[in-house]
Design a protein around this motif. Sequence first.
Motif, PDB file in Angstrom:
ATOM      1  N   GLU A 117       0.803  -1.221   0.000  1.00 14.65           N
ATOM      2  CA  GLU A 117       0.000   0.000   0.000  1.00 14.65           C
ATOM      3  C   GLU A 117       0.841   1.278   0.000  1.00 14.65           C
ATOM      4  O   GLU A 117       0.373   2.321  -0.443  1.00 14.65           O
ATOM      5  N   ILE A 118       2.076   1.218   0.513  1.00 17.24           N
ATOM      6  CA  ILE A 118       2.904   2.425   0.544  1.00 17.24           C
ATOM      7  C   ILE A 118       3.919   2.467  -0.600  1.00 17.24           C
ATOM      8  O   ILE A 118       4.637   3.451  -0.748  1.00 17.24           O
ATOM      9  N   SER A 119       3.968   1.410  -1.406  1.00 18.66           N
ATOM     10  CA  SER A 119       4.961   1.339  -2.483  1.00 18.66           C
ATOM     11  C   SER A 119       4.417   1.932  -3.779  1.00 18.66           C
ATOM     12  O   SER A 119       3.248   1.745  -4.106  1.00 18.66           O
ATOM     13  N   PRO A 120       5.266   2.634  -4.531  1.00 17.07           N
ATOM     14  CA  PRO A 120       4.854   3.076  -5.867  1.00 17.07           C
ATOM     15  C   PRO A 120       4.522   1.874  -6.748  1.00 17.07           C
ATOM     16  O   PRO A 120       5.082   0.787  -6.578  1.00 17.07           O
ATOM     17  N   LYS A 121       3.622   2.063  -7.688  1.00 18.67           N
ATOM     18  CA  LYS A 121       3.174   0.953  -8.527  1.00 18.67           C
ATOM     19  C   LYS A 121       4.347   0.265  -9.232  1.00 18.67           C
ATOM     20  O   LYS A 121       4.370  -0.957  -9.382  1.00 18.67           O
ATOM     21  N   GLU A 122       5.323   1.078  -9.667  1.00 16.71           N
ATOM     22  CA  GLU A 122       6.429   0.535 -10.455  1.00 16.71           C
ATOM     23  C   GLU A 122       7.298  -0.443  -9.661  1.00 16.71           C
ATOM     24  O   GLU A 122       7.951  -1.313 -10.227  1.00 16.71           O
ATOM     25  N   TYR A 123       7.326  -0.296  -8.319  1.00 18.80           N
ATOM     26  CA  TYR A 123       8.230  -1.109  -7.505  1.00 18.80           C
ATOM     27  C   TYR A 123       7.500  -1.969  -6.476  1.00 18.80           C
ATOM     28  O   TYR A 123       8.123  -2.586  -5.627  1.00 18.80           O
ATOM     29  N   ARG A 124       6.190  -2.019  -6.558  1.00 17.15           N
ATOM     30  CA  ARG A 124       5.394  -2.701  -5.538  1.00 17.15           C
ATOM     31  C   ARG A 124       5.766  -4.173  -5.413  1.00 17.15           C
ATOM     32  O   ARG A 124       6.000  -4.688  -4.317  1.00 17.15           O
ATOM     33  N   GLY A 125       5.827  -4.863  -6.523  1.00 16.58           N
ATOM     34  CA  GLY A 125       6.172  -6.285  -6.495  1.00 16.58           C
ATOM     35  C   GLY A 125       7.557  -6.527  -5.942  1.00 16.58           C
ATOM     36  O   GLY A 125       7.785  -7.482  -5.189  1.00 16.58           O
ATOM     37  N   LEU A 126       8.503  -5.653  -6.294  1.00 12.86           N
ATOM     38  CA  LEU A 126       9.880  -5.799  -5.820  1.00 12.86           C
ATOM     39  C   LEU A 126       9.965  -5.638  -4.306  1.00 12.86           C
ATOM     40  O   LEU A 126      10.614  -6.428  -3.624  1.00 12.86           O
ATOM     41  N   PHE A 127       9.287  -4.638  -3.768  1.00 15.78           N
ATOM     42  CA  PHE A 127       9.339  -4.392  -2.333  1.00 15.78           C
ATOM     43  C   PHE A 127       8.688  -5.524  -1.547  1.00 15.78           C
ATOM     44  O   PHE A 127       9.155  -5.901  -0.472  1.00 15.78           O
ATOM     45  N   ILE A 128       7.573  -6.049  -2.062  1.00 14.52           N
ATOM     46  CA  ILE A 128       6.922  -7.172  -1.382  1.00 14.52           C
ATOM     47  C   ILE A 128       7.825  -8.407  -1.420  1.00 14.52           C
ATOM     48  O   ILE A 128       7.895  -9.176  -0.460  1.00 14.52           O
ATOM     49  N   THR A 129       8.552  -8.582  -2.526  1.00 13.38           N
ATOM     50  CA  THR A 129       9.493  -9.695  -2.643  1.00 13.38           C
ATOM     51  C   THR A 129      10.614  -9.570  -1.621  1.00 13.38           C
ATOM     52  O   THR A 129      11.069 -10.572  -1.054  1.00 13.38           O
ATOM     53  N   PHE A 130      11.071  -8.346  -1.356  1.00 11.18           N
ATOM     54  CA  PHE A 130      12.107  -8.127  -0.347  1.00 11.18           C
ATOM     55  C   PHE A 130      11.651  -8.656   1.016  1.00 11.18           C
ATOM     56  O   PHE A 130      12.445  -9.252   1.755  1.00 11.18           O
ATOM     57  N   ASN A 131      10.388  -8.426   1.349  1.00  8.43           N
ATOM     58  CA  ASN A 131       9.866  -8.905   2.629  1.00  8.43           C
ATOM     59  C   ASN A 131       9.934 -10.426   2.713  1.00  8.43           C
ATOM     60  O   ASN A 131      10.393 -10.988   3.714  1.00  8.43           O
ATOM     61  N   THR A 132       9.510 -11.096   1.655  1.00  8.77           N
ATOM     62  CA  THR A 132       9.551 -12.561   1.631  1.00  8.77           C
ATOM     63  C   THR A 132      10.982 -13.074   1.660  1.00  8.77           C
ATOM     64  O   THR A 132      11.301 -14.041   2.368  1.00  8.77           O
ATOM     65  N   ALA A 133      11.869 -12.417   0.898  1.00 11.01           N
ATOM     66  CA  ALA A 133      13.271 -12.829   0.859  1.00 11.01           C
ATOM     67  C   ALA A 133      13.931 -12.660   2.224  1.00 11.01           C
ATOM     68  O   ALA A 133      14.727 -13.511   2.653  1.00 11.01           O
ATOM     69  N   ALA A 134      13.619 -11.571   2.913  1.00 10.22           N
ATOM     70  CA  ALA A 134      14.202 -11.327   4.233  1.00 10.22           C
ATOM     71  C   ALA A 134      13.788 -12.408   5.225  1.00 10.22           C
ATOM     72  O   ALA A 134      14.594 -12.875   6.036  1.00 10.22           O
ATOM     73  N   LEU A 135      12.514 -12.824   5.172  1.00  8.12           N
ATOM     74  CA  LEU A 135      12.040 -13.888   6.050  1.00  8.12           C
ATOM     75  C   LEU A 135      12.794 -15.192   5.796  1.00  8.12           C
ATOM     76  O   LEU A 135      13.258 -15.856   6.724  1.00  8.12           O
ATOM     77  N   ASN A 136      12.914 -15.555   4.535  1.00  7.92           N
ATOM     78  CA  ASN A 136      13.562 -16.820   4.190  1.00  7.92           C
ATOM     79  C   ASN A 136      15.065 -16.788   4.421  1.00  7.92           C
ATOM     80  O   ASN A 136      15.687 -17.831   4.644  1.00  7.92           O
ATOM     81  N   LEU A 137      15.657 -15.606   4.375  1.00  3.66           N
ATOM     82  CA  LEU A 137      17.084 -15.491   4.675  1.00  3.66           C
ATOM     83  C   LEU A 137      17.323 -15.459   6.179  1.00  3.66           C
ATOM     84  O   LEU A 137      18.292 -16.049   6.674  1.00  3.66           O
ATOM     85  N   GLY A 138      16.427 -14.795   6.913  1.00  2.21           N
ATOM     86  CA  GLY A 138      16.603 -14.684   8.355  1.00  2.21           C
ATOM     87  C   GLY A 138      16.449 -16.001   9.091  1.00  2.21           C
ATOM     88  O   GLY A 138      17.132 -16.237  10.096  1.00  2.21           O
ATOM     89  N   LEU A 139      15.570 -16.872   8.614  1.00  4.27           N
ATOM     90  CA  LEU A 139      15.347 -18.149   9.291  1.00  4.27           C
ATOM     91  C   LEU A 139      16.618 -19.010   9.379  1.00  4.27           C
ATOM     92  O   LEU A 139      17.011 -19.418  10.468  1.00  4.27           O
ATOM     93  N   PRO A 140      17.293 -19.300   8.255  1.00  2.31           N
ATOM     94  CA  PRO A 140      18.512 -20.115   8.379  1.00  2.31           C
ATOM     95  C   PRO A 140      19.648 -19.383   9.090  1.00  2.31           C
ATOM     96  O   PRO A 140      20.446 -20.015   9.786  1.00  2.31           O
ATOM     97  N   LEU A 141      19.716 -18.047   8.950  1.00  2.00           N
ATOM     98  CA  LEU A 141      20.758 -17.299   9.648  1.00  2.00           C
ATOM     99  C   LEU A 141      20.552 -17.369  11.161  1.00  2.00           C
ATOM    100  O   LEU A 141      21.504 -17.581  11.926  1.00  2.00           O
ATOM    101  N   GLY A 142      19.306 -17.193  11.597  1.00  2.00           N
ATOM    102  CA  GLY A 142      19.010 -17.278  13.020  1.00  2.00           C
ATOM    103  C   GLY A 142      19.258 -18.668  13.573  1.00  2.00           C
ATOM    104  O   GLY A 142      19.817 -18.829  14.661  1.00  2.00           O
TER     105      GLY A 142
END
Length: 225
Positions: free
Chosen positions: A99-124
């Motif tokens: 909702e806060i992302s510009p249309k041009e980058y919305r998918g990319l920003f949402i992907t960052f959230n998913t990527a951070a979760l999947n990266l944080g789990l094995p690191l933790g």
Amino acid sequence: STAATLSRIKQRFGLSPVQTEYIGASTSLGAILGLLIIVAFGGTRCSRKTLLLTDSIAYVAGFVMVGVATNYTVFVAGRTILGIAHGVSTMIVPVYVGEISPKEYRGLFITFNTAALNLGLPLGFGLAMGLDSYVDISRWLFIISGVLSLAFASLVARFVPNSPRDLVYHGRLEKAQEVIKKLSYPDTLTQYEMVQEINALVKVFEENKKARFKDLFTAGNAKAL
């Protein structure tokens, strides 16, 4: 990270195999409960910012309870609260980011959230397993996580705005325009386009008020479902 320190937790509380299984299950059950709470009560009644702040506080409470727990019941209760907080954040964070992302980058920003979760789990998990080989960090691991959650809650309270879509839904149109300007949308939207976008959201909300849950199962929505 709990799995990496589970052997020490079992020794601390003298857990049976069934009790050990409940430690893992309590978080998952809490996550389901968190999702149901959002669907039933919090999806539109509360602002995104309020939900994020409340969720951060729930994380703090859960981590502190688990960190200072002196018995099995308090430990499981803390884990359940963490599960509820996780269920809420899983539902709200991607929506808020979109909702806060510009249309041009919305998918990319949402992907960052998913990527951070999947990266944080094995690191933790790796960090907890590595450090636990030298010292019992199971308590400190949760307390530090609680401190980090508290820091995030402070950032949410101070800097995170409500999303424009959420503000429009609650009839705060002028505030929605202020947030759009604060998020640097003027670089991609003219004043006219911004007003048009807000008017389009108003129209969508008016149409959605006529929608009913059973409409999801009509023939027109069958393919999407």
